[in-house]
Design a protein around this motif. Sequence first.
Motif, short mmCIF file in Angstrom:
data_model
loop_
_atom_site.label_atom_id
_atom_site.label_comp_id
_atom_site.label_asym_id
_atom_site.label_seq_id
_atom_site.Cartn_x
_atom_site.Cartn_y
_atom_site.Cartn_z
N LEU A 1 0.75 -1.22 0.05
CA LEU A 1 -0.03 0.02 -0.03
C LEU A 1 0.80 1.31 0.17
CD1 LEU A 1 -2.63 -0.88 2.56
CD2 LEU A 1 -2.90 -0.92 0.16
N LYS A 2 0.27 2.27 -0.65
CA LYS A 2 1.08 3.55 -0.66
C LYS A 2 1.35 3.97 0.71
CE LYS A 2 0.11 8.31 -1.64
NZ LYS A 2 -0.80 9.46 -2.26
N GLY A 3 2.57 4.37 1.06
CA GLY A 3 3.04 4.83 2.27
C GLY A 3 3.60 3.84 3.27
N ALA A 4 3.41 2.43 2.69
CA ALA A 4 4.15 1.23 3.47
C ALA A 4 5.45 1.07 3.05
CB ALA A 4 3.12 0.02 3.20
N PRO A 5 6.28 0.47 4.00
CA PRO A 5 7.79 0.24 3.74
C PRO A 5 7.77 -0.78 2.65
CG PRO A 5 7.19 -0.79 5.67
CD PRO A 5 6.02 0.16 5.25
N THR B 1 11.37 -8.29 -10.05
CA THR B 1 10.22 -8.10 -9.08
C THR B 1 9.39 -7.04 -9.78
OG1 THR B 1 11.42 -9.12 -7.22
CG2 THR B 1 9.43 -7.97 -6.79
N ARG B 2 8.07 -7.51 -9.64
CA ARG B 2 7.19 -6.57 -10.14
C ARG B 2 6.55 -5.97 -8.91
NH1 ARG B 2 5.11 -4.48 -14.50
NH2 ARG B 2 5.74 -6.21 -15.81
N LEU B 3 6.95 -4.57 -8.84
CA LEU B 3 6.30 -3.75 -7.55
C LEU B 3 5.19 -3.16 -7.87
CD1 LEU B 3 6.53 -2.87 -4.57
CD2 LEU B 3 7.98 -0.80 -5.60
N SER B 4 4.05 -3.39 -7.25
CA SER B 4 2.79 -2.71 -7.26
C SER B 4 2.56 -1.74 -5.99
CB SER B 4 1.74 -3.75 -7.78
OG SER B 4 0.29 -3.16 -7.97
N VAL B 5 2.51 -0.54 -6.24
CA VAL B 5 2.08 0.19 -4.91
C VAL B 5 0.64 0.67 -5.21
CG1 VAL B 5 2.52 2.15 -3.65
CG2 VAL B 5 4.15 0.96 -4.90
N LEU B 6 -0.18 0.04 -4.06
CA LEU B 6 -1.69 0.33 -4.45
C LEU B 6 -2.06 1.41 -3.78
CD1 LEU B 6 -2.52 -3.51 -3.68
CD2 LEU B 6 -2.19 -2.32 -5.87
N PRO B 7 -3.10 2.45 -4.17
CA PRO B 7 -3.52 3.36 -3.41
C PRO B 7 -4.33 3.42 -2.34
CG PRO B 7 -4.93 3.21 -5.56
CD PRO B 7 -3.51 2.09 -5.40
N LYS C 1 12.84 0.90 0.70
CA LYS C 1 12.31 2.20 0.60
C LYS C 1 11.24 2.37 1.77
CE LYS C 1 10.16 5.82 -2.30
NZ LYS C 1 9.85 6.48 -3.36
N PRO C 2 11.12 3.61 2.55
CA PRO C 2 10.37 3.40 3.89
C PRO C 2 8.99 3.64 3.57
CG PRO C 2 12.00 5.30 3.60
CD PRO C 2 12.47 4.29 2.76
N PHE C 3 8.82 4.57 2.59
CA PHE C 3 7.32 5.03 2.27
C PHE C 3 7.29 4.96 0.70
CE2 PHE C 3 7.10 6.35 6.59
CZ PHE C 3 8.39 7.09 6.84
N ALA C 4 6.49 3.90 0.37
CA ALA C 4 6.22 3.54 -1.18
C ALA C 4 5.54 4.51 -1.57
CB ALA C 4 5.95 2.01 -1.30
N GLN C 5 5.50 4.93 -2.85
CA GLN C 5 4.80 5.81 -3.63
C GLN C 5 4.20 5.19 -4.97
OE1 GLN C 5 4.04 8.90 -2.39
NE2 GLN C 5 5.25 8.05 -0.63
N GLU C 6 2.96 5.70 -5.38
CA GLU C 6 2.46 5.15 -6.46
C GLU C 6 3.44 4.91 -7.66
OE1 GLU C 6 -1.74 6.95 -5.63
OE2 GLU C 6 -1.85 5.45 -7.23
N GLU C 7 4.05 6.08 -7.98
CA GLU C 7 5.19 6.24 -8.92
C GLU C 7 6.23 5.26 -8.86
OE1 GLU C 7 3.92 8.45 -7.08
OE2 GLU C 7 5.75 9.98 -6.42
N ASP C 8 6.31 4.38 -7.84
CA ASP C 8 7.47 3.55 -7.48
C ASP C 8 6.98 2.08 -8.48
OD1 ASP C 8 8.19 4.36 -3.94
OD2 ASP C 8 8.98 5.13 -6.16
#
Lengths: 104, 115
Positions: free
Chosen positions: A14-18, A98-104, A74-81
Motif C-alpha cells: 500500500l502507498k506509504g508502506a515500507p 520483481t514487479r512492484l505494485s504500489v496500491l493507492p 524504501k521506507p514509504f512507497a509511492q504509486e509512481e514506484d
Amino acid sequence: AQRVTQPEKLLSVLKGAPVELKCNYSYSGSPELFWYVQYSRQRLQLLLRHISRESIKGFTADLNKGETSFHLKKPFAQEEDSAMYYCAPAEEVFGPGTRLSVLP
Amino acid sequence: NAGVTQTPKFRILKIGQSMTLQCTQDMNHNYMYWYRQDPGMGLKLIYYSVGAGITDKGEVPNGYNVSRSTTEDFPLRLELAAPSQTSVYFCASSYGGGAGSYEQYFGPGTRLTVT
C-alpha cells in the motif's frame, strides 16, 4: 557460477508502506551490485549502484556480504514506484526481476 | 543524444528465416551488449563487445552472430530462426566494463516472434 535470485515475482504494498525487494546472489568475482528499474513503457535504466552508496528516489540498498544479499528498500512507497526491478550483481548478470505494485 | 536505438521494434519471422537486429549508440561507449529476455526470466547475455573489432560470447550465444565494425553499431544476426528464439531482445552500452561498476544504457527492445 553466477546466480541471482529475486524470490518475489510480484510484490504488492500500500502507498506509504515500507517496501523491501530482496536480492540474493552467488558470484565468483567481486560483485559490483546494481539495481535497475523499468517503468511502464520506458526502457530499463539504472536505479542505483552499491559503489555510490547513494539514495535514489528514496531507495537504498545494503550489501550484506555474509548473506550475499543486496536488498532494495524504501521506507514509504509511492504509486509512481510501481515498476519492474532487477538486481544485477555484475554488469552483465541480471536477476529475473520483481514487479512492484504500489496500491493507492 | 538519442542514446541507444534499436530497430525494428517488432518482428515476426518464420522458422528458418534470417534477420538482423540493429543497435546503434551515440555516446561513444566502448562496451556493447545483447541480451534476450524470456517471459518471467531475467536478461540473459547473448554476446558482448569491448570495442570495435572485438566480440565475445555470453551465456546464450547459440543461434546468433554479431559484428562490431564501428564503435557505434553492434548488429545481432539470427541465421536460421527457431521458435526458441522468440523473445524480447535488448541492446545496451556502457563506457567501460569489468570491475569498474559502469552503468549500462539500454535500448527500447525488439520483440521477436518466430512461428
